[in-house]
Design an enzyme around this catalytic site. Structure first.
Site, PDB file in Angstrom:
ATOM      1  N   CYS A  52      37.661  33.357  34.440  1.00 15.07           N
ATOM      2  CA  CYS A  52      38.237  33.964  33.243  1.00 15.07           C
ATOM      3  C   CYS A  52      39.105  35.169  33.583  1.00 15.07           C
ATOM      4  CB  CYS A  52      37.115  34.464  32.337  1.00 15.07           C
ATOM      5  SG  CYS A  52      36.588  33.258  31.163  1.00 15.07           S
ATOM      6  N   ARG A  63      35.364  30.373  39.571  1.00 13.62           N
ATOM      7  CA  ARG A  63      35.054  31.589  40.290  1.00 13.62           C
ATOM      8  C   ARG A  63      33.775  31.459  41.126  1.00 13.62           C
ATOM      9  NH1 ARG A  63      36.442  36.707  40.539  1.00 13.62           N
ATOM     10  NH2 ARG A  63      34.712  38.168  40.752  1.00 13.62           N
ATOM     11  N   ARG A  80      39.106  41.224  39.024  1.00 16.64           N
ATOM     12  CA  ARG A  80      37.793  40.750  39.467  1.00 16.64           C
ATOM     13  C   ARG A  80      37.729  40.729  40.995  1.00 16.64           C
ATOM     14  NH1 ARG A  80      35.434  36.334  35.210  1.00 16.64           N
ATOM     15  NH2 ARG A  80      33.524  36.933  36.250  1.00 16.64           N
ATOM     16  N   ASP A 133      35.131  42.834  46.710  1.00 11.19           N
ATOM     17  CA  ASP A 133      34.909  43.753  47.831  1.00 11.19           C
ATOM     18  C   ASP A 133      33.414  43.962  48.133  1.00 11.19           C
ATOM     19  OD1 ASP A 133      35.165  44.976  45.223  1.00 11.19           O
ATOM     20  OD2 ASP A 133      34.831  46.905  46.194  1.00 11.19           O
ATOM     21  N   LYS A 170      24.434  28.587  32.197  1.00  9.18           N
ATOM     22  CA  LYS A 170      25.525  28.322  33.157  1.00  9.18           C
ATOM     23  C   LYS A 170      25.433  29.271  34.349  1.00  9.18           C
ATOM     24  CE  LYS A 170      29.792  30.112  32.358  1.00  9.18           C
ATOM     25  NZ  LYS A 170      30.421  30.878  33.437  1.00  9.18           N
ATOM     26  N   ASN A 171      25.237  30.556  34.070  1.00  9.72           N
ATOM     27  CA  ASN A 171      25.306  31.547  35.142  1.00  9.72           C
ATOM     28  C   ASN A 171      24.081  31.551  36.050  1.00  9.72           C
ATOM     29  OD1 ASN A 171      27.802  32.172  34.205  1.00  9.72           O
ATOM     30  ND2 ASN A 171      27.230  34.150  33.294  1.00  9.72           N
ATOM     31  N   ARG A 182      34.111  25.816  28.743  1.00  3.68           N
ATOM     32  CA  ARG A 182      33.634  26.165  30.095  1.00  3.68           C
ATOM     33  C   ARG A 182      32.237  26.768  30.047  1.00  3.68           C
ATOM     34  NH1 ARG A 182      36.502  30.487  32.133  1.00  3.68           N
ATOM     35  NH2 ARG A 182      34.730  30.535  33.510  1.00  3.68           N
TER      36      ARG A 182
HETATM   37  C1  UD1 Z   1      28.865  37.699  36.059  1.00  2.00           C
HETATM   38  C2  UD1 Z   1      28.966  36.672  34.967  1.00  2.00           C
HETATM   39  C3  UD1 Z   1      29.899  37.152  33.855  1.00  2.00           C
HETATM   40  C4  UD1 Z   1      29.454  38.539  33.357  1.00  2.00           C
HETATM   41  C5  UD1 Z   1      29.274  39.510  34.525  1.00  2.00           C
HETATM   42  C6  UD1 Z   1      28.693  40.855  34.090  1.00  2.00           C
HETATM   43  C7  UD1 Z   1      28.707  34.640  36.268  1.00  2.00           C
HETATM   44  C8  UD1 Z   1      29.323  33.353  36.764  1.00  2.00           C
HETATM   45  N1  UD1 Z   1      29.487  35.427  35.540  1.00  2.00           N
HETATM   46  O1  UD1 Z   1      30.182  37.829  36.603  1.00  2.00           O
HETATM   47  O2  UD1 Z   1      29.852  36.212  32.806  1.00  2.00           O
HETATM   48  O3  UD1 Z   1      30.429  39.057  32.481  1.00  2.00           O
HETATM   49  O4  UD1 Z   1      28.401  38.942  35.504  1.00  2.00           O
HETATM   50  O5  UD1 Z   1      27.482  40.654  33.428  1.00  2.00           O
HETATM   51  O6  UD1 Z   1      27.539  34.890  36.494  1.00  2.00           O
HETATM   52  N2  UD1 Z   1      32.989  44.303  40.872  1.00  2.00           N
HETATM   53  C9  UD1 Z   1      33.602  44.982  41.901  1.00  2.00           C
HETATM   54  N3  UD1 Z   1      33.536  44.451  43.162  1.00  2.00           N
HETATM   55  C10 UD1 Z   1      32.891  43.281  43.438  1.00  2.00           C
HETATM   56  C11 UD1 Z   1      32.248  42.599  42.384  1.00  2.00           C
HETATM   57  C12 UD1 Z   1      32.320  43.133  41.111  1.00  2.00           C
HETATM   58  O7  UD1 Z   1      34.213  46.026  41.684  1.00  2.00           O
HETATM   59  O8  UD1 Z   1      32.851  42.874  44.607  1.00  2.00           O
HETATM   60  C13 UD1 Z   1      33.059  44.847  39.496  1.00  2.00           C
HETATM   61  C14 UD1 Z   1      33.865  43.935  38.574  1.00  2.00           C
HETATM   62  O9  UD1 Z   1      35.247  44.177  38.674  1.00  2.00           O
HETATM   63  C15 UD1 Z   1      33.312  44.300  37.221  1.00  2.00           C
HETATM   64  C16 UD1 Z   1      31.845  44.614  37.521  1.00  2.00           C
HETATM   65  O10 UD1 Z   1      31.776  44.859  38.927  1.00  2.00           O
HETATM   66  O11 UD1 Z   1      33.937  45.430  36.718  1.00  2.00           O
HETATM   67  C17 UD1 Z   1      30.879  43.499  37.147  1.00  2.00           C
HETATM   68  O12 UD1 Z   1      31.112  42.374  37.933  1.00  2.00           O
HETATM   69  P1  UD1 Z   1      29.952  41.356  38.380  1.00  2.00           P
HETATM   70  O13 UD1 Z   1      28.629  41.872  37.933  1.00  2.00           O
HETATM   71  O14 UD1 Z   1      30.156  41.037  39.809  1.00  2.00           O
HETATM   72  O15 UD1 Z   1      30.311  40.070  37.520  1.00  2.00           O
HETATM   73  P2  UD1 Z   1      30.392  38.562  37.991  1.00  2.00           P
HETATM   74  O16 UD1 Z   1      29.266  38.248  38.899  1.00  2.00           O
HETATM   75  O17 UD1 Z   1      31.776  38.257  38.423  1.00  2.00           O
END
Ligand code: UD1
Length: 425
Positions: A116, A92, A121, A124, A22-23, A395
């Site tokens: 989720c 998302r 989330r 920034d 999925k991801n 999902r």
């Molecule tokens: C993706 C995966 C999710 C997985 C996660 C970590 C998808 C659709 N989802 O989510 O299943 O759990 O990777 O392996 O691919 N953060 C910030 N600022 C930002 C972005 C992220 O502070 O702009 C923080 C988040 O709050 C979190 C951490 O970084 O604590 C990890 O987030 P991120 O790696 O971005 O996860 P996703 O891409 O949302």
């Protein structure tokens, strides 16, 4: 709301095939909009998030044909740069339209992302990347709008190796003049898969899979064919099911190198694993040894397997410590597992998981992976477990009910009518 009733205690045996990731599918479907012609994507899992994204890009003007796990996307008539707010709010990954549309037309608009509820989330880091490439960012009333006269390659240091930010900046950078360098980039296999697809389309990308990615922008990208990598989290979930209840379970369509952190922990626990080129064979051992787990960005132990692994740890001979470092609020399964008899003590971002006997109860899936964990717990628990809100699980897991019953699990689905929901509310 959909519910599963699971009768615990049935041994699992046979073969289960893992679907496409999925991801990886979500950013790759998004990237197809960067092509000058149609793309054909194979092994796209039939999941609600995927169908929603297909609807979003169709509403933007792309032609989408999705059958038998193959999605054909023709972006030639794409005319809108904004996503449908209602659809985008549900998924998302709709925020990948920001990077894509910025690269394609220098303008993008979407609602602030849903997905989720696993902690705060923020986006920034995505926005920092877009700004650094020269985009103006405007956030108001729940919408993000980006505009750029001209995107220019730049050097972007991510304070955290965010998967989504790395992907979004890579997508935007394909439309930027000159070189973009992403430092402290995420290294997840899904990012490598996206880069492989972009590269066959004609993009110039170096360093994926390391923490420094370089993109040379403004290449003309073609539509292409691509097969999505197997879902390492789905694979891991079935392997954990095998370690919990397996007599002899073969999980096929697995890229073993993507799940090394899980396999290493299972081996430490005493689980017998046999790897071959196509998959992993697993059976539940007589005795499981306790181990400690700490979630980390790839190649560390994946946060998306933390909840499922916690279920297995309830069956270990001793106490284990599970530490979550990626998401701040990812222990919502703990209360539900306790209802099934688990003995877990929380301390900030760590859980002390003590050995326990699980027995059936009524529980609720609070998010995708938590729901998967509760289903695993139901397979082990004595008696019947009902897992409510199963839509969350669907999902991320294609045909989970069919796949588990194919291995010998006893699962029944119940779909409550609106009336009965009202009367039980
Ligand atoms: C993706 C995966 C999710 C997985 C996660 C970590 C998808 C659709 N989802 O989510 O299943 O759990 O990777 O392996 O691919 N953060 C910030 N600022 C930002 C972005 C992220 O502070 O702009 C923080 C988040 O709050 C979190 C951490 O970084 O604590 C990890 O987030 P991120 O790696 O971005 O996860 P996703 O891409 O949302």
């Amino acid at each position: 709301m959909k519910k599963f009733y699971i009768e615990g205690g049935h041994e699992l045996a046979g073969t289960v095939k893992v679907s496409g990731a999925k991801n990886a599918a979500l950013p790759i479907i998004s990237a197809a909009l960067l092509g000058s012609g149609p793309s054909r994507l194979e092994d796209i899992p039939n999941l609600r998030d995927v169908r929603n994204l297909a609807k979003i890009i169709s509403k933007m003007g792309a032609r989408v044909n999705y059958e038998n796990n193959t999605m054909e996307i023709d972006p030639r008539r794409l005319e809108h740069f904004a996503t449908d707010p209602e659809l985008a709010g549900q998924i998302r990954a709709s925020y990948y339209m920001l990077g894509v549309m910025l690269a394609r037309v220098g303008q993008a608009r979407t609602s602030l992302p849903g997905g989720c509820s696993i902690g705060n989330r923020p986006i920034d880091l995505h926005l920092k990347g877009f700004k650094s490439l020269g985009a103006e960012v405007d956030i108001s009333q729940g919408f993000v709008e980006l505009k750029a006269e001209k995107l220019k390659g730049s050097r972007i240091y991510l304070d955290y190796p965010s998967v989504g930010a790395t992907i979004n900046i890579m997508l935007a950078a394909t439309g930027a003049e000159g070189q973009t360098i992403i430092e402290n980039a995420a290294r997840e296999p899904e990012i490598v898969d996206l880069a492989n697809y972009l590269t066959v389309m004609g993009a110039k990308i170096k360093g994926v899979g390391t923490d420094v990615i370089r993109i040379e922008g403004e290449e003309e990208l073609q539509g292409e064919e691509h097969r999505i990598i197997p879902d390492r989290i789905e694979a891991g979930t079935y392997i954990i099911a095998g370690a919990l209840m397996g007599e002899d379970v073969y999980v096929k369509n697995v890229l073993v190198e993507h799940i090394k952190p899980l396999l290493a922990k299972l081996e430490e626990m005493g689980v017998a694993l046999e790897e071959d080129i196509a998959g992993v064979r697993v059976a539940a051992p007589e005795k499981l040894k306790s181990v400690d787990i700490k979630t980390l960005p790839y190649p560390g132990f994946p946060t998306d397997l933390q909840a499922q692994m916690m279920v297995l740890l309830t069956q270990a001979d001793n106490a284990s410590v599970v530490t979550e470092t990626v998401w701040e609020d990812r222990f919502r399964h703990v209360e539900e597992l306790k209802s099934l008899g688990a003995r877990i003590n929380m301390d900030d971002n760590s859980a002390l998981v003590k050995p326990a006997r699980l027995s059936g109860a009524d529980v609720i899936a609070t998010d995708l992976r938590a729901g998967a964990a509760l289903i695993l717990a139901g397979l082990k628990a004595e008696g019947v477990t009902s897992v409510d809100n199963i839509g969350h699980v669907e999902r991320g897991y294609e045909d989970i009910e069919e796949k588990l019953t194919g291995l010998g699990a006893e699962i029944e689905r119940a779909e409550e009518t609106i009336e009965s929901q009202v009367t039980t509310a």
